[in-house]
Design a protein around this motif. Structure first.
Motif, PDB file in Angstrom:
ATOM      1  N   GLU A  54       2.643 -12.027   8.291  1.00  0.00           N
ATOM      2  CA  GLU A  54       1.716 -10.825   8.189  1.00  0.00           C
ATOM      3  C   GLU A  54       2.319  -9.503   7.651  1.00  0.00           C
ATOM      4  OE1 GLU A  54       1.125 -13.407  11.864  1.00  0.00           O
ATOM      5  OE2 GLU A  54       2.804 -12.736  10.715  1.00  0.00           O
ATOM      6  N   LEU A  55       3.667  -9.163   7.830  1.00  0.00           N
ATOM      7  CA  LEU A  55       4.386  -7.994   7.143  1.00  0.00           C
ATOM      8  C   LEU A  55       4.137  -8.194   5.551  1.00  0.00           C
ATOM      9  CD1 LEU A  55       5.930  -5.521   7.072  1.00  0.00           C
ATOM     10  CD2 LEU A  55       7.963  -6.831   7.260  1.00  0.00           C
ATOM     11  N   LEU A  56       4.309  -9.287   4.995  1.00  0.00           N
ATOM     12  CA  LEU A  56       4.262  -9.641   3.665  1.00  0.00           C
ATOM     13  C   LEU A  56       2.859  -9.532   3.239  1.00  0.00           C
ATOM     14  CD1 LEU A  56       6.556 -12.694   3.203  1.00  0.00           C
ATOM     15  CD2 LEU A  56       7.134 -10.509   2.820  1.00  0.00           C
ATOM     16  N   VAL A  57       1.792 -10.032   4.008  1.00  0.00           N
ATOM     17  CA  VAL A  57       0.520  -9.997   3.570  1.00  0.00           C
ATOM     18  C   VAL A  57       0.150  -8.272   3.424  1.00  0.00           C
ATOM     19  CG1 VAL A  57      -1.892 -10.199   4.275  1.00  0.00           C
ATOM     20  CG2 VAL A  57      -0.327 -11.842   4.614  1.00  0.00           C
ATOM     21  N   ALA A  58       0.606  -7.459   4.351  1.00  0.00           N
ATOM     22  CA  ALA A  58       0.317  -6.002   4.417  1.00  0.00           C
ATOM     23  C   ALA A  58       1.020  -5.395   3.187  1.00  0.00           C
ATOM     24  CB  ALA A  58       0.673  -5.400   5.877  1.00  0.00           C
ATOM     25  N   LEU A  59       2.263  -5.636   2.968  1.00  0.00           N
ATOM     26  CA  LEU A  59       2.964  -4.905   1.987  1.00  0.00           C
ATOM     27  C   LEU A  59       2.405  -5.440   0.476  1.00  0.00           C
ATOM     28  CD1 LEU A  59       6.665  -5.541   3.149  1.00  0.00           C
ATOM     29  CD2 LEU A  59       5.325  -3.490   3.362  1.00  0.00           C
ATOM     30  N   THR A  60       1.576  -6.511   0.358  1.00  0.00           N
ATOM     31  CA  THR A  60       1.109  -6.746  -0.964  1.00  0.00           C
ATOM     32  C   THR A  60      -0.263  -6.727  -0.981  1.00  0.00           C
ATOM     33  OG1 THR A  60       0.873  -9.090  -0.264  1.00  0.00           O
ATOM     34  CG2 THR A  60       2.919  -8.555  -1.456  1.00  0.00           C
ATOM     35  N   GLY A  61      -0.985  -5.965  -0.125  1.00  0.00           N
ATOM     36  CA  GLY A  61      -2.313  -5.604   0.048  1.00  0.00           C
ATOM     37  C   GLY A  61      -3.284  -6.867   0.238  1.00  0.00           C
ATOM     38  N   GLY A  62      -2.768  -7.686   1.006  1.00  0.00           N
ATOM     39  CA  GLY A  62      -3.520  -8.817   1.224  1.00  0.00           C
ATOM     40  C   GLY A  62      -3.420  -9.988   0.226  1.00  0.00           C
ATOM     41  N   THR A  63      -2.440  -9.788  -0.700  1.00  0.00           N
ATOM     42  CA  THR A  63      -2.303 -10.831  -1.744  1.00  0.00           C
ATOM     43  C   THR A  63      -1.114 -11.706  -1.653  1.00  0.00           C
ATOM     44  OG1 THR A  63      -1.028  -9.391  -3.247  1.00  0.00           O
ATOM     45  CG2 THR A  63      -3.209  -9.438  -3.401  1.00  0.00           C
TER      46      THR A  63
END
Length: 243
Positions: A232-241
């Motif tokens: 989920e952290l990676l999702v947030a850091l990439t803007g959902g991508t």
């Protein structure tokens, strides 16, 4: 590490058995020392060593898990990690991570549109810690809420807006400034239209902000708490991508 803790529970019957054997050996020593000319001193030492060996064996079989008591506050490590991410101090953030040497956040994109989105995405980052940090021996879990720019939502209508910007360019410029020899749009023109459309939607980027909640896990290694990267952290850091 502050120290070590152990837990053990020796069976009383086992202790009693060791004591009985030691007592029998002592009685036998007294009874037969003259008949067999036994050296009392060395015999007592032998009884003591044998009893001690049996006692250590009993303790070794009864010892529970040995675990370390970690130093430091895992919640402070989480705060330091997110503070570093939000302020762009990536060296500090990566130093607090266990399973990633980097996330690529320090690399600014080459194209202007990508740089605009990247900058808006970083500006959107915000976090809050939810509840207390749960610690179990050398592991900890902290609930986190993170805000980020939903890039897909931001760019959802960008195609139609780009066409509008392109139409404006066509209407206000000479033909040779818009089309090539094959009556196709010049790459620079389409790029300009897309960039102008993107700049317009970025003015209301806050409308595309979203939040995600997740559990962030930590491990205590090498004398400090380190963050494990949650999907989920990676999702947030990439803007959902990211996934």
């Amino acid at each position: 590490m502050d120290g070590l803790k152990t837990s053990f529970n020796i069976n009383p019957l086992l202790l009693g058995g060791i004591a009985v054997l030691a007592l029998i050996a002592a009685i036998a020593l007294v009874a037969y020392r003259k008949h067999y000319r036994i050296n009392v001193f060395f015999a007592l030492l032998a009884i003591l060593f044998c009893s001690g060996a049996m006692l250590l064996t009993a303790v070794g079989c009864s010892v529970g898990t040995v675990y370390a008591k970690p130093a430091g506050d895992p919640r402070a490590a989480v705060t330091g990690f997110f503070d570093a991410l939000v302020t762009g101090d990536y060296d500090r953030a990566y130093a607090l991570m266990k399973d990633h040497a980097g996330l690529g956040l320090e690399k600014e994109p080459e194209s202007e549109p990508a740089r605009l989105v990247y900058s808006a995405l970083k500006d959107s980052y915000h976090y809050e810690l939810i509840g207390d940090c749960q610690v179990t021996m050398l592991k900890a879990t902290q609930r986190v809420s993170m805000r980020y720019l939903d890039v897909a939502k931001l760019t959802g209508d960008l195609g139609d807006l780009t066409q509008e910007k392109l139409k404006t360019i066509v209407q206000t410029r000479d033909r040779d400034q818009v089309y090539d020899d094959n009556d196709q749009y010049l790459p620079a023109v389409t790029q300009e239209a897309y960039t102008n459309a993107l700049k317009q939607v970025l003015k209301t980027a806050k409308n595309s902000y979203t939040n995600i909640e997740f559990d962030l896990n930590l491990e205590y290694r090498s004398g400090k708490w380190q963050v494990l990267t949650a999907p989920e952290l990676l999702v947030a850091l990439t803007g959902g991508t990211g996934t």
